[in-house]
Write a protein that holds these residues in place. Sequence first.
Motif, PDB file in Angstrom:
ATOM      1  N   VAL A 197     -15.888  -8.867  11.978  1.00  0.00           N
ATOM      2  CA  VAL A 197     -17.290  -9.180  11.687  1.00  0.00           C
ATOM      3  C   VAL A 197     -17.553  -8.962  10.200  1.00  0.00           C
ATOM      4  O   VAL A 197     -17.118  -7.964   9.612  1.00  0.00           O
ATOM      5  CB  VAL A 197     -18.247  -8.301  12.513  1.00  0.00           C
ATOM      6  CG1 VAL A 197     -19.703  -8.659  12.202  1.00  0.00           C
ATOM      7  CG2 VAL A 197     -17.970  -8.450  14.004  1.00  0.00           C
ATOM      8  N   GLY A 198     -18.268  -9.899   9.605  1.00  0.00           N
ATOM      9  CA  GLY A 198     -18.656  -9.779   8.207  1.00  0.00           C
ATOM     10  C   GLY A 198     -19.926 -10.558   7.923  1.00  0.00           C
ATOM     11  O   GLY A 198     -20.582 -11.081   8.833  1.00  0.00           O
ATOM     12  N   ARG A 199     -20.294 -10.626   6.653  1.00  0.00           N
ATOM     13  CA  ARG A 199     -21.491 -11.333   6.183  1.00  0.00           C
ATOM     14  C   ARG A 199     -22.741 -10.945   6.976  1.00  0.00           C
ATOM     15  O   ARG A 199     -23.561 -11.785   7.363  1.00  0.00           O
ATOM     16  CB  ARG A 199     -21.300 -12.850   6.235  1.00  0.00           C
ATOM     17  CG  ARG A 199     -20.258 -13.374   5.258  1.00  0.00           C
ATOM     18  CD  ARG A 199     -20.739 -14.645   4.558  1.00  0.00           C
ATOM     19  NE  ARG A 199     -21.972 -14.436   3.808  1.00  0.00           N
ATOM     20  CZ  ARG A 199     -22.889 -15.399   3.585  1.00  0.00           C
ATOM     21  NH1 ARG A 199     -22.700 -16.611   4.072  1.00  0.00           N
ATOM     22  NH2 ARG A 199     -23.972 -15.145   2.898  1.00  0.00           N
ATOM     23  N   ASP A 230     -17.821  -5.877   2.668  1.00  0.00           N
ATOM     24  CA  ASP A 230     -18.097  -5.192   1.404  1.00  0.00           C
ATOM     25  C   ASP A 230     -18.758  -6.098   0.376  1.00  0.00           C
ATOM     26  O   ASP A 230     -19.005  -5.695  -0.759  1.00  0.00           O
ATOM     27  CB  ASP A 230     -16.812  -4.596   0.824  1.00  0.00           C
ATOM     28  CG  ASP A 230     -15.754  -5.651   0.503  1.00  0.00           C
ATOM     29  OD1 ASP A 230     -16.065  -6.854   0.617  1.00  0.00           O
ATOM     30  OD2 ASP A 230     -14.624  -5.265   0.161  1.00  0.00           O
ATOM     31  N   GLY A 231     -19.053  -7.346   0.767  1.00  0.00           N
ATOM     32  CA  GLY A 231     -19.768  -8.254  -0.112  1.00  0.00           C
ATOM     33  C   GLY A 231     -18.900  -9.039  -1.080  1.00  0.00           C
ATOM     34  O   GLY A 231     -19.390  -9.942  -1.753  1.00  0.00           O
ATOM     35  N   GLU A 232     -17.607  -8.716  -1.154  1.00  0.00           N
ATOM     36  CA  GLU A 232     -16.716  -9.439  -2.048  1.00  0.00           C
ATOM     37  C   GLU A 232     -16.305 -10.768  -1.410  1.00  0.00           C
ATOM     38  O   GLU A 232     -15.911 -10.794  -0.238  1.00  0.00           O
ATOM     39  CB  GLU A 232     -15.482  -8.602  -2.357  1.00  0.00           C
ATOM     40  CG  GLU A 232     -15.768  -7.370  -3.201  1.00  0.00           C
ATOM     41  CD  GLU A 232     -16.317  -7.722  -4.565  1.00  0.00           C
ATOM     42  OE1 GLU A 232     -15.854  -8.711  -5.164  1.00  0.00           O
ATOM     43  OE2 GLU A 232     -17.238  -7.010  -5.035  1.00  0.00           O
ATOM     44  N   PRO A 233     -16.347 -11.878  -2.151  1.00  0.00           N
ATOM     45  CA  PRO A 233     -16.066 -13.206  -1.567  1.00  0.00           C
ATOM     46  C   PRO A 233     -14.708 -13.302  -0.886  1.00  0.00           C
ATOM     47  O   PRO A 233     -14.583 -13.943   0.153  1.00  0.00           O
ATOM     48  CB  PRO A 233     -16.151 -14.138  -2.782  1.00  0.00           C
ATOM     49  CG  PRO A 233     -17.020 -13.436  -3.752  1.00  0.00           C
ATOM     50  CD  PRO A 233     -16.746 -11.974  -3.570  1.00  0.00           C
ATOM     51  N   GLY A 234     -13.688 -12.690  -1.443  1.00  0.00           N
ATOM     52  CA  GLY A 234     -12.359 -12.818  -0.860  1.00  0.00           C
ATOM     53  C   GLY A 234     -12.084 -11.891   0.298  1.00  0.00           C
ATOM     54  O   GLY A 234     -10.988 -11.923   0.873  1.00  0.00           O
ATOM     55  N   HIS A 241      -7.380 -13.220   8.781  1.00  0.00           N
ATOM     56  CA  HIS A 241      -7.561 -11.966   9.504  1.00  0.00           C
ATOM     57  C   HIS A 241      -7.331 -12.068  11.013  1.00  0.00           C
ATOM     58  O   HIS A 241      -6.653 -11.233  11.595  1.00  0.00           O
ATOM     59  CB  HIS A 241      -8.975 -11.431   9.254  1.00  0.00           C
ATOM     60  CG  HIS A 241      -9.279 -11.176   7.815  1.00  0.00           C
ATOM     61  ND1 HIS A 241      -9.920 -12.104   7.019  1.00  0.00           N
ATOM     62  CD2 HIS A 241      -9.010 -10.123   7.014  1.00  0.00           C
ATOM     63  CE1 HIS A 241     -10.040 -11.620   5.792  1.00  0.00           C
ATOM     64  NE2 HIS A 241      -9.498 -10.424   5.759  1.00  0.00           N
ATOM     65  N   ALA A 242      -7.905 -13.073  11.660  1.00  0.00           N
ATOM     66  CA  ALA A 242      -7.926 -13.082  13.121  1.00  0.00           C
ATOM     67  C   ALA A 242      -6.609 -13.487  13.755  1.00  0.00           C
ATOM     68  O   ALA A 242      -6.182 -12.883  14.746  1.00  0.00           O
ATOM     69  CB  ALA A 242      -9.039 -14.012  13.615  1.00  0.00           C
ATOM     70  N   ALA A 243      -5.951 -14.518  13.221  1.00  0.00           N
ATOM     71  CA  ALA A 243      -4.761 -15.065  13.876  1.00  0.00           C
ATOM     72  C   ALA A 243      -3.679 -14.004  14.029  1.00  0.00           C
ATOM     73  O   ALA A 243      -3.276 -13.358  13.064  1.00  0.00           O
ATOM     74  CB  ALA A 243      -4.230 -16.246  13.073  1.00  0.00           C
TER      75      ALA A 243
END
Length: 348
Positions: free
Chosen positions: A306-308, A285-289, A297-299
């Motif tokens: 997937v992002g950025r 969503d483009g928000e840095p956090g 997220h993954a662990a």
Amino acid sequence: MSKTFDVAIVGATGLVGEALVSFLVERHFPVGHFFPLASVRTAGKKVGLGGKYHTVKDVADFDFSQVDVAVFCANDETSAEYVPCATAAGCMVIDTSAQFVDDDDVPLVIPEVNPQTIADYIQRKEIYKEQRNIIVSPDSATIQMLVALKPVYDAVGIERINVVSYQAVTASGKSGMDELASQTIALLNMQDAKRKMFPQQIAFNILPQVTVAEENGYLSCEMKILRATQKILADDDILINPTTAQAPVFFGHSQAVHVETGAKLGADEARDLLRRAPGVMLLDDGEPGNSPTAVTHAAGEDAVFVGRIREDISHPCGLSLWVVADNVRKGAALNCVQILELLVKEGL
């Protein structure tokens, strides 16, 4: 009464083996008799499954004719020695090592990417009795990258992949995790960081090379990504430039992936494809956090995050993505159980 399958896990006391056992329970795989196996060093330990504890047996003494399928979560040497014993006994093997990756008659399978390979393999097995009864679950870095890229590949094709993979220390098993933990504790207490597993200090550091390079200057883990990707996609023309670095993270590989596609694919179109892709969780969503990370997220999770997603400003058909996934769960254990499920579906 539904059919059950007798299962052995080689390396049952390791990180991947432990996660695999939990997935068999979580996904209600129809296990009949269960045999946890390991080296003589950890034989005698107990592994819980199906409401009871099972004693870990020494793989060197095991008769593989007792099981329908064996999952090998061990090193290359163990697979080299004992996989032939298992297949000779009529057992189907799912192997996570690199021992058979380059064998032409051994398929590499990621269920979200090439599930038809299992059906083709079973069909050939019924026709040609000399099938080797080995299916390989590829390395964790390749798994998460291709789960993320398959929708793009299907839509417009991919001509070139440039990937930098920041590997979690659990790619080296429990010993890698122990070294990161012990060095971190030591440094925070103003003590020296002792090295055993890695060639340089891993705590608070990133290592560009942890093994000896091949003749071309690339590491074996990097070349595995190249060869496995071409084999899984059945595309020898796709160009791949892989780099791996060791990161001070316990669980979760992080990848900066840049692709050059066969036709223009905008970032919004890519997001739409990935939003519907099996096994993918889109966080973009483009928000840095809100960008996906290995720790946040993954662990402990099963999806590939997937992002950025952005269009490459240096190439008219370029696309860049950030991809993270738990290397032990999705990168190994879950992929094996998904392969097992496909084998059952296709008539194992």
